[in-house]
Design a protein around this motif. Structure first.
Motif, PDB file in Angstrom:
ATOM      1  N   LEU A 145       0.829  -1.210   0.000  1.00  0.00           N
ATOM      2  CA  LEU A 145       0.000   0.000   0.000  1.00  0.00           C
ATOM      3  C   LEU A 145       0.861   1.257   0.000  1.00  0.00           C
ATOM      4  O   LEU A 145       0.521   2.260  -0.640  1.00  0.00           O
ATOM      5  N   GLN A 146       1.977   1.228   0.709  1.00  0.00           N
ATOM      6  CA  GLN A 146       2.904   2.361   0.685  1.00  0.00           C
ATOM      7  C   GLN A 146       3.529   2.519  -0.691  1.00  0.00           C
ATOM      8  O   GLN A 146       3.623   3.636  -1.213  1.00  0.00           O
ATOM      9  N   ALA A 147       3.972   1.406  -1.268  1.00  0.00           N
ATOM     10  CA  ALA A 147       4.650   1.457  -2.568  1.00  0.00           C
ATOM     11  C   ALA A 147       3.728   1.970  -3.664  1.00  0.00           C
ATOM     12  O   ALA A 147       4.178   2.567  -4.639  1.00  0.00           O
ATOM     13  N   SER A 148       2.423   1.761  -3.507  1.00  0.00           N
ATOM     14  CA  SER A 148       1.448   2.193  -4.507  1.00  0.00           C
ATOM     15  C   SER A 148       0.841   3.546  -4.168  1.00  0.00           C
ATOM     16  O   SER A 148      -0.148   3.950  -4.791  1.00  0.00           O
ATOM     17  N   TYR A 149       1.391   4.233  -3.199  1.00  0.00           N
ATOM     18  CA  TYR A 149       0.936   5.578  -2.819  1.00  0.00           C
ATOM     19  C   TYR A 149      -0.526   5.599  -2.382  1.00  0.00           C
ATOM     20  O   TYR A 149      -1.264   6.539  -2.665  1.00  0.00           O
ATOM     21  N   VAL A 150      -0.952   4.553  -1.680  1.00  0.00           N
ATOM     22  CA  VAL A 150      -2.292   4.547  -1.097  1.00  0.00           C
ATOM     23  C   VAL A 150      -2.222   5.070   0.341  1.00  0.00           C
ATOM     24  O   VAL A 150      -3.029   5.900   0.750  1.00  0.00           O
ATOM     25  N   ILE A 151      -1.243   4.585   1.100  1.00  0.00           N
ATOM     26  CA  ILE A 151      -1.065   5.028   2.481  1.00  0.00           C
ATOM     27  C   ILE A 151       0.358   5.526   2.677  1.00  0.00           C
ATOM     28  O   ILE A 151       1.250   5.294   1.855  1.00  0.00           O
ATOM     29  N   PHE A 152       0.568   6.239   3.789  1.00  0.00           N
ATOM     30  CA  PHE A 152       1.919   6.540   4.240  1.00  0.00           C
ATOM     31  C   PHE A 152       1.950   6.415   5.753  1.00  0.00           C
ATOM     32  O   PHE A 152       0.918   6.527   6.432  1.00  0.00           O
ATOM     33  N   LEU A 153       3.131   6.117   6.272  1.00  0.00           N
ATOM     34  CA  LEU A 153       3.325   6.007   7.711  1.00  0.00           C
ATOM     35  C   LEU A 153       4.072   7.235   8.198  1.00  0.00           C
ATOM     36  O   LEU A 153       5.181   7.529   7.749  1.00  0.00           O
ATOM     37  N   LEU A 154       3.449   7.976   9.093  1.00  0.00           N
ATOM     38  CA  LEU A 154       4.059   9.176   9.675  1.00  0.00           C
ATOM     39  C   LEU A 154       4.880   8.755  10.881  1.00  0.00           C
ATOM     40  O   LEU A 154       4.345   8.221  11.859  1.00  0.00           O
TER      41      LEU A 154
END
Length: 394
Positions: A230-239
């Protein structure tokens, strides 16, 4: 056509490097931007199965046959990452600025490939969906926060007047069917869909992998792998948490956010008329504000250094932006009504961090006229003003 703020930085990158890479989620406007900025380049998309096969079977001939005096745009180039080695050979021979423009929507695959083949030869740019500033310049930014959260920021919604629920339904299922199978080889797509919706329900919260995995019926290892997809596909990011230790016990796990509130609304089944009182309103608004801050830096070719801070007693700063030795503290409040308690977290920080170069702001859901009551209170419509001194002085 909505002009993108990142265009200036992309043009500057093309003046200095033979390869320009534009990364970002599907449908964020990468192709349109590349074809607008480099309108004389030959355009090739590796979504076309025939072109993909040609690139795989004979990459040298593929590149030579399309060579021209201006350059080549290769769209979704992650489908044939081995092309990068051949591009490296060509640019090393010619070193022609802006000759190759690569776009793609799989971050970790491409960064890995770029790191191996094009180090020192490529200018990398991240293009997220539209920003509030870009919509505002074209007078199409909604005046209220609820329709903004519901619609999200994908360009097709504004360019083609597509109903958000329909767009995000198609986006989600296309993403599941194509990208996930390629990136993670997920066998049980129904479980993965449940996983994504559980992530949406946890947006704005400190990540607990074990709890997330248990609720989905998967292991911690699988949950971590799927989060990476999900991060790699720019759906989510972790702050990530801010690590400076003030003698306090600090939270050390990241918080989970979605890049787009419209997709979040779709995943959670939230209708626009429900947003005013919905329990996820705060998380949606936080996602919007923090993503807008990320866009501000990405659009200017900078890597954002953005964090949150929370200690074990519950004191918290929603967002901390680090620029060199300067810190900008941002508290995020989804209320339209100004309350002095908005500033409690910032005042607590200032009570013990007295020697720092800091600025502090509260971003709230009210309009620009309300935000004029004090300079450190900023409407969601004016988030860029936090980092633009001249705008704040008007």
């Amino acid at each position: 056509m909505i002009a993108r703020s990142a265009e200036k930085d992309i043009i500057e990158g093309a003046k200095s490097f033979p390869v320009v890479a534009i990364l970002g989620p599907r449908q964020s406007g990468k192709t349109t931007t590349a074809r607008t900025v480099f309108n004389q380049h030959v355009y090739l998309t590796l979504e076309d199965l025939d072109l993909r096969a040609a690139a795989k079977n004979d990459p040298r001939t593929f590149l030579k046959a399309n060579a021209n005096e201006h350059g080549i745009i290769i769209d979704e180039f992650q489908h044939v990452p081995e092309l990068l080695s051949y591009i490296q050979t060509m640019v090393d021979q010619q070193r022609k600025p802006g000759e190759f423009v690569l776009t793609g929507s799989q971050n970790f695959l491409m960064n890995q490939a770029i790191g191996q083949s094009l180090a020192g030869r490529v200018s990398i740019h991240t293009l997220l969906p539209l920003s509030t500033g870009e919509l505002g310049k074209h007078n199409i930014l909604p005046t209220d926060i609820e329709p903004t959260l519901y619609q999200g920021f994908y360009p097709a919604i504004y360019a083609h007047n597509i109903e958000p629920a329909r767009l995000y339904q198609n986006y989600f299922h296309t993403y599941i069917e194509r990208d996930v199978r390629q990136l993670a080889q997920v066998g049980d797509l129904m479980t993965f869909q449940t996983f994504v919706r559980l992530c949406a329900a946890r947006a704005g919260q400190v990540l607990n992998l074990t709890s997330l995995g248990n609720d989905c019926g998967i292991s911690d290892t699988t949950a971590k792998k799927w989060l990476s997809v999900l991060q790699a596909s720019y759906v989510i990011f972790l702050l990530q948490p801010f690590h400076k230790n003030f003698g306090k016990r600090l939270i050390k796990s990241p918080k989970l956010y979605f890049y787009d509130p419209g997709l979040m609304c779709y995943l959670l089944g939230i209708k626009q008329q429900e947003l005013a009182l919905h329990s996820q309103r705060g998380a949606l608004f936080e996602s919007l504000v923090i993503t807008e801050i990320l866009k501000h830096f990405y659009n200017r070719g900078k890597t954002p250094q953005v964090y949150f801070w929370r200690d074990k007693t519950g004191h918290e700063i929603d967002c901390i932006v680090q620029e060199g030795q300067k810190l900008t503290l941002v508290e995020i409040k989804s209320s339209r009504t100004i309350n002095q308690r908005f500033f409690d977290g910032i005042n607590y920080w200032k009570s013990f961090a007295t020697d720092e170069n800091i600025e502090s702001f509260v971003v709230f859901a009210g309009g620009q006229d309300q935000g004029r009551s004090r300079p450190d209170l900023v409407s969601w419509q004016s988030i860029n003003d936090i980092f633009c001194q001249e705008n704040r002085q008007r």
